[in-house]
Scaffold this active site. Structure first.
Site, PDB file in Angstrom:
ATOM      1  N   ASP A   1       0.878  -1.168   0.000  1.00  0.00           N
ATOM      2  CA  ASP A   1       0.000   0.000   0.000  1.00  0.00           C
ATOM      3  C   ASP A   1       0.916   1.219   0.000  1.00  0.00           C
ATOM      4  OD1 ASP A   1      -2.113   1.815   0.293  1.00  0.00           O
ATOM      5  OD2 ASP A   1      -3.170   0.559   1.743  1.00  0.00           O
TER       6      ASP A   1
ATOM      7  N   GLN B   1      -4.945   4.060   1.367  1.00  0.00           N
ATOM      8  CA  GLN B   1      -6.038   3.103   1.156  1.00  0.00           C
ATOM      9  C   GLN B   1      -5.959   2.474  -0.233  1.00  0.00           C
ATOM     10  OE1 GLN B   1      -9.441   3.256   3.358  1.00  0.00           O
ATOM     11  NE2 GLN B   1      -9.205   5.335   4.144  1.00  0.00           N
ATOM     12  N   HIS B   2      -4.758   2.081  -0.613  1.00  0.00           N
ATOM     13  CA  HIS B   2      -4.503   1.457  -1.911  1.00  0.00           C
ATOM     14  C   HIS B   2      -4.012   0.013  -1.738  1.00  0.00           C
ATOM     15  CE1 HIS B   2      -3.686   5.741  -3.702  1.00  0.00           C
ATOM     16  NE2 HIS B   2      -4.974   5.494  -3.545  1.00  0.00           N
ATOM     17  N   LEU B   3      -4.523  -0.697  -0.764  1.00  0.00           N
ATOM     18  CA  LEU B   3      -4.049  -2.049  -0.489  1.00  0.00           C
ATOM     19  C   LEU B   3      -4.137  -2.920  -1.739  1.00  0.00           C
ATOM     20  CD1 LEU B   3      -3.073  -3.869   1.875  1.00  0.00           C
ATOM     21  CD2 LEU B   3      -5.441  -4.619   2.102  1.00  0.00           C
TER      22      LEU B   3
END
Length: 480
Positions: free
Chosen positions: A296, A417-419
């Site tokens: 992330d 919040q880019h998992l």
């Protein structure tokens, strides 16, 4: 209980990748496609009022179109935070800030996976978009998603751009127009999939028109609890929805439930790290490193004293440095992004300092064999000292750019919040690979994963456009 059904392709999850994939596969009228989505359908009256406004993030506690998860961002000390995923047709692409910038050519070439080099993925980036601002061989002119940029900056964005130019950073005319030899560092306007204030994400642009075809079915408000595997082949999924519990069988099953949902569904179905599955009493179908090396974009947040700019996208321009730091001047405070102006008078605009090529890797592991119990998510952002040092250097630059108006001497840990990367693709000799180069789950026939889970490394820009591209690219593999 409804009668069990059989289809050619079953897609689990109507997010960005799943929506694009469903449209692509159903273009063949002989291919019957069913999409199962745990969230509400576009026809639900609650949906439009929450997701249509591209200038708001419908992710608060009262939202009916998202699901919240708890994660541990750092280990020493433990810093817990909440992350959000879209739970609606369109997925997270229906609730985000509209950032729709492609990954850099070097990202895809760096994957070193056949079929995923820059020359391979560029036609798919072009196919999904209509770029309102630019034409030429690097841009699409007739794709379903309109992409445009803010041209006349106001308020804090104008102040930020002026400060970066004064600091000597070049203006990048087109952040999505970079080819293999283009320099990536500089400040530029963010490509946005917001048209006249309305999000035009893959759910609305791809899936909803496809639902008018006679060979596409959407099962909304329906949760998949397990994949049924027989003789080493995925043959069906077990569902629960408005009509009760039922089973859908399919020739091909594709998980598009996102980095958390797809990984959890694989593991509860017996595909994952064998030791943990056995501890939970799950029969092991394939011993694979699901969730073992996630990534992330770590982000430090700095409150600033700029005047908030309301009724604009949350992020209109960014600065990318040669060291892979993206500095983001958010146009207003977080509470205003979610609830509207005036919700929290103390809420201020802020600058985000994000590391776009992180070395750290996190984990997603099962907490229970029950698919309704959220998995354990650990970002482990402080596991690589070099990442922390890069963030500190980025924060120092942000302080210089925002000189005199910073409201805090210490940035706070956050996440973009880019998992991604919970089920990464890889070559045969890659021990981290859960999937092969065509997104097929290793050791299980008839099963694919197509979403942000598949990325072996995060792109150097936010992943939304890349995830939509992955859905478009993978359709060629699944169609055979």
């Amino acid at each position: 209980m409804i009668a069990d059904a059989h289809v050619d392709v079953l897609i689990v999850g109507a997010g960005s990748a799943g929506s694009v994939l469903a449209e692509r596969l159903s273009a063949d009228p002989s291919c019957r496609v069913t999409v199962v989505e745990a969230g509400p359908a576009p026809s639900d009256p609650r949906v439009a009022q929450q997701i249509d406004n591209g200038l708001r993030l419908p992710i608060g506690a009262a939202s009916s179109v998202v699901r919240h998860y708890i994660t541990t961002l750092t280990d020493a000390p433990p810093r817990r935070s909440q992350i959000t995923r879209g739970a609606v047709v369109g997925g997270s692409g229906a609730v985000n800030g509209g950032y729709f910038c492609r990954g850099l050519p070097a990202d895809f070439d760096g994957w070193r996976i056949p079929g995923w080099a820059w020359r391979d993925v560029l036609p798919h980036f072009r196919a999904i978009e209509t770029d309102v601002d630019f034409r030429g061989p690097l841009h699409g002119a007739d794709g379903p998603i309109k992409v445009r940029r803010v041209r006349d900056f106001d308020g804090c964005t104008a102040s930020f751009v002026a400060a970066t130019r004064d600091a000597g950073f070049p203006w990048v005319e087109d952040l999505s127009g970079l080819d293999t030899d283009s320099p990536a560092a500089g400040v530029g306007a963010v490509p946005l999939n917001i048209d006249s204030g309305t999000r035009t994400g893959p759910g609305g642009a791809f899936l909803q028109p496809a639902l008018e075809r006679g060979n596409v079915e959407l099962l909304s408000d329906t949760r998949v609890s397990a994949i049924r595997i027989t003789g080493g082949r995925a043959t069906a999924v077990e569902c629960a929805g408005p009509a009760g519990r039922h089973t859908v069988t399919a020739d091909r099953i594709v998980l598009c439930a996102g980095a958390i949902g797809s990984a959890q569904l694989l593991m509860v179905s017996g595909i994952g790290p064998s030791d943990r599955l056995r501890e939970l009493g799950i029969r092991v179908r394939a011993d694979l490193p699901v969730g073992a090396s996630t990534s992330d974009h770590p982000e430090w947040v700095i409150p600033v004293g700029w005047t908030p700019t309301h009724d604009l996208p949350p992020l209109e321009a960014v600065l990318l440095t040669e060291s892979g730091i993206e500095i983001r001047p958010y146009t207003t405070g977080f509470a205003a992004m979610v609830h509207g102006p005036g919700h929290d008078p103390a809420d201020r605009p802020h600058i985000g300092v994000a590391l776009m090529r992180p070395r750290s890797r996190g984990r997603v592991t099962l907490a229970s064999a029950d698919p309704l119990v959220p998995p354990v998510i650990e970002h482990r952002y402080d596991s690589e000292p070099a990442d922390v040092a890069d963030l500190a250097a980025g924060a120092e630059l942000a302080y210089e750019i925002a000189r005199g108006i910073v409201e805090s001497d210490e940035p706070s840990w956050s996440t973009s919040q880019h998992l991604a990367g919970t089920t990464p693709m890889g070559n045969d000799d890659d021990p981290r690979a859960v999937l092969d180069e065509q997104c097929r789950v290793r050791g299980i026939d008839g099963l694919w994963v197509v979403d942000g889970s598949v990325m072996p490394a995060l792109t150097s820009r936010g992943p939304h456009a890349t995830i939509a591209m992955i859905g478009h690219r993978a359709a060629e593999f699944i169609a055979g």
